[in-house]
Design a protein around this motif. Sequence first.
Motif, PDB file in Angstrom:
ATOM      1  N   THR A 179      44.683 -29.708 -38.011  1.00 35.21           N
ATOM      2  CA  THR A 179      45.810 -30.253 -37.264  1.00 35.21           C
ATOM      3  C   THR A 179      46.933 -29.214 -37.240  1.00 35.21           C
ATOM      4  O   THR A 179      46.823 -28.160 -37.871  1.00 35.21           O
ATOM      5  CB  THR A 179      46.275 -31.607 -37.861  1.00 35.21           C
ATOM      6  OG1 THR A 179      47.172 -32.238 -36.942  1.00 35.21           O
ATOM      7  CG2 THR A 179      46.916 -31.457 -39.223  1.00 35.21           C
ATOM      8  N   TRP A 201      43.546 -36.491 -28.345  1.00 36.48           N
ATOM      9  CA  TRP A 201      43.226 -35.350 -29.199  1.00 36.48           C
ATOM     10  C   TRP A 201      44.490 -34.592 -29.583  1.00 36.48           C
ATOM     11  O   TRP A 201      44.418 -33.484 -30.087  1.00 36.48           O
ATOM     12  CB  TRP A 201      42.252 -34.399 -28.485  1.00 36.48           C
ATOM     13  CG  TRP A 201      41.078 -35.101 -27.880  1.00 36.48           C
ATOM     14  CD1 TRP A 201      40.783 -35.202 -26.548  1.00 36.48           C
ATOM     15  CD2 TRP A 201      40.048 -35.821 -28.563  1.00 36.48           C
ATOM     16  NE1 TRP A 201      39.644 -35.933 -26.377  1.00 36.48           N
ATOM     17  CE2 TRP A 201      39.166 -36.326 -27.600  1.00 36.48           C
ATOM     18  CE3 TRP A 201      39.790 -36.085 -29.905  1.00 36.48           C
ATOM     19  CZ2 TRP A 201      38.041 -37.081 -27.917  1.00 36.48           C
ATOM     20  CZ3 TRP A 201      38.675 -36.842 -30.241  1.00 36.48           C
ATOM     21  CH2 TRP A 201      37.817 -37.331 -29.243  1.00 36.48           C
ATOM     22  N   SER A 218      32.747 -26.550 -36.814  1.00 36.87           N
ATOM     23  CA  SER A 218      34.085 -26.958 -36.375  1.00 36.87           C
ATOM     24  C   SER A 218      33.984 -28.244 -35.554  1.00 36.87           C
ATOM     25  O   SER A 218      33.061 -28.409 -34.758  1.00 36.87           O
ATOM     26  CB  SER A 218      34.738 -25.851 -35.547  1.00 36.87           C
ATOM     27  OG  SER A 218      33.998 -25.604 -34.373  1.00 36.87           O
ATOM     28  N   PHE A 254      36.950 -30.634 -33.758  1.00 38.96           N
ATOM     29  CA  PHE A 254      38.309 -31.095 -33.483  1.00 38.96           C
ATOM     30  C   PHE A 254      38.369 -32.608 -33.354  1.00 38.96           C
ATOM     31  O   PHE A 254      39.417 -33.217 -33.572  1.00 38.96           O
ATOM     32  CB  PHE A 254      38.880 -30.420 -32.223  1.00 38.96           C
ATOM     33  CG  PHE A 254      38.336 -30.955 -30.931  1.00 38.96           C
ATOM     34  CD1 PHE A 254      38.991 -31.977 -30.266  1.00 38.96           C
ATOM     35  CD2 PHE A 254      37.174 -30.433 -30.373  1.00 38.96           C
ATOM     36  CE1 PHE A 254      38.498 -32.476 -29.065  1.00 38.96           C
ATOM     37  CE2 PHE A 254      36.668 -30.919 -29.187  1.00 38.96           C
ATOM     38  CZ  PHE A 254      37.337 -31.948 -28.531  1.00 38.96           C
ATOM     39  N   THR A 255      37.254 -33.252 -33.050  1.00 41.04           N
ATOM     40  CA  THR A 255      37.247 -34.704 -32.833  1.00 41.04           C
ATOM     41  C   THR A 255      37.543 -35.488 -34.106  1.00 41.04           C
ATOM     42  O   THR A 255      37.787 -36.687 -34.043  1.00 41.04           O
ATOM     43  CB  THR A 255      35.909 -35.173 -32.238  1.00 41.04           C
ATOM     44  OG1 THR A 255      34.854 -34.854 -33.145  1.00 41.04           O
ATOM     45  CG2 THR A 255      35.651 -34.535 -30.884  1.00 41.04           C
ATOM     46  N   TYR A 257      40.169 -35.426 -35.547  1.00 38.77           N
ATOM     47  CA  TYR A 257      41.567 -35.836 -35.395  1.00 38.77           C
ATOM     48  C   TYR A 257      41.779 -36.743 -34.186  1.00 38.77           C
ATOM     49  O   TYR A 257      42.892 -36.835 -33.658  1.00 38.77           O
ATOM     50  CB  TYR A 257      42.486 -34.609 -35.345  1.00 38.77           C
ATOM     51  CG  TYR A 257      42.771 -34.092 -36.732  1.00 38.77           C
ATOM     52  CD1 TYR A 257      43.716 -34.704 -37.538  1.00 38.77           C
ATOM     53  CD2 TYR A 257      42.049 -33.024 -37.243  1.00 38.77           C
ATOM     54  CE1 TYR A 257      43.957 -34.256 -38.826  1.00 38.77           C
ATOM     55  CE2 TYR A 257      42.279 -32.563 -38.527  1.00 38.77           C
ATOM     56  CZ  TYR A 257      43.239 -33.190 -39.312  1.00 38.77           C
ATOM     57  OH  TYR A 257      43.457 -32.745 -40.595  1.00 38.77           O
ATOM     58  N   ALA A 265      44.846 -32.832 -32.985  1.00 43.17           N
ATOM     59  CA  ALA A 265      43.988 -31.670 -33.267  1.00 43.17           C
ATOM     60  C   ALA A 265      44.720 -30.394 -32.884  1.00 43.17           C
ATOM     61  O   ALA A 265      45.331 -30.306 -31.821  1.00 43.17           O
ATOM     62  CB  ALA A 265      42.682 -31.773 -32.489  1.00 43.17           C
ATOM     63  N   GLY A 293      37.908 -30.061 -39.187  1.00 38.29           N
ATOM     64  CA  GLY A 293      38.915 -30.039 -38.133  1.00 38.29           C
ATOM     65  C   GLY A 293      40.273 -29.670 -38.710  1.00 38.29           C
ATOM     66  O   GLY A 293      40.524 -29.866 -39.901  1.00 38.29           O
ATOM     67  N   SER A 330      43.410 -23.412 -34.777  1.00 37.61           N
ATOM     68  CA  SER A 330      42.314 -23.928 -35.611  1.00 37.61           C
ATOM     69  C   SER A 330      41.215 -22.898 -35.884  1.00 37.61           C
ATOM     70  O   SER A 330      40.637 -22.904 -36.979  1.00 37.61           O
ATOM     71  CB  SER A 330      41.717 -25.202 -35.009  1.00 37.61           C
ATOM     72  OG  SER A 330      41.252 -24.990 -33.707  1.00 37.61           O
TER      73      SER A 330
END
Length: 150
Positions: free
Chosen positions: A35, A89, A73, A75-76, A78, A92, A33, A98
């Motif tokens: 940020t 979220w 990938s 994103f979770t 973050y 993220a 992930g 990203s």
Amino acid sequence: MRAILQRASRASVSVDGTVVGALSGPGLVVLVGATHTDTAQDAAALAEKIWRLRILDGELSCADADAPLLVVSQFTLYADTRRGRRPSWSAAAPGDVSEPLLDHFVSALRGLGAQVATGVFGAMMEVELVNSGPFTISLDTEDFAKPRRG
């Protein structure tokens, strides 16, 4: 950037019932992930760290063992769960930030000589794996790639 590494004897990722990526043999599943403050340099540093990290059987790295990686990938990674019952979220990075970072991460791994399979960015994916050990660790580029303050 943040990554969860799972040593796996086998693994695959599917989208809509079709396998889109799989390990060709024992290796690592890497959930990644990003940020908002991450950079291409962070992606390259994370790739280098993972490629050379001695966490496979016999204290070998993926570089030593020519072990494959399956990069997905996520994103979770973050998620902020400090308040309430619904994760936030906001830490993220959005997809337009990203996705290029994930692409750079995968390219950096391949540039080091890694055999890399991937999922599909932004898709609903099903990841199947047999965690060998079990062995799971987390890495964050804030811990090793960015200058320390103070």
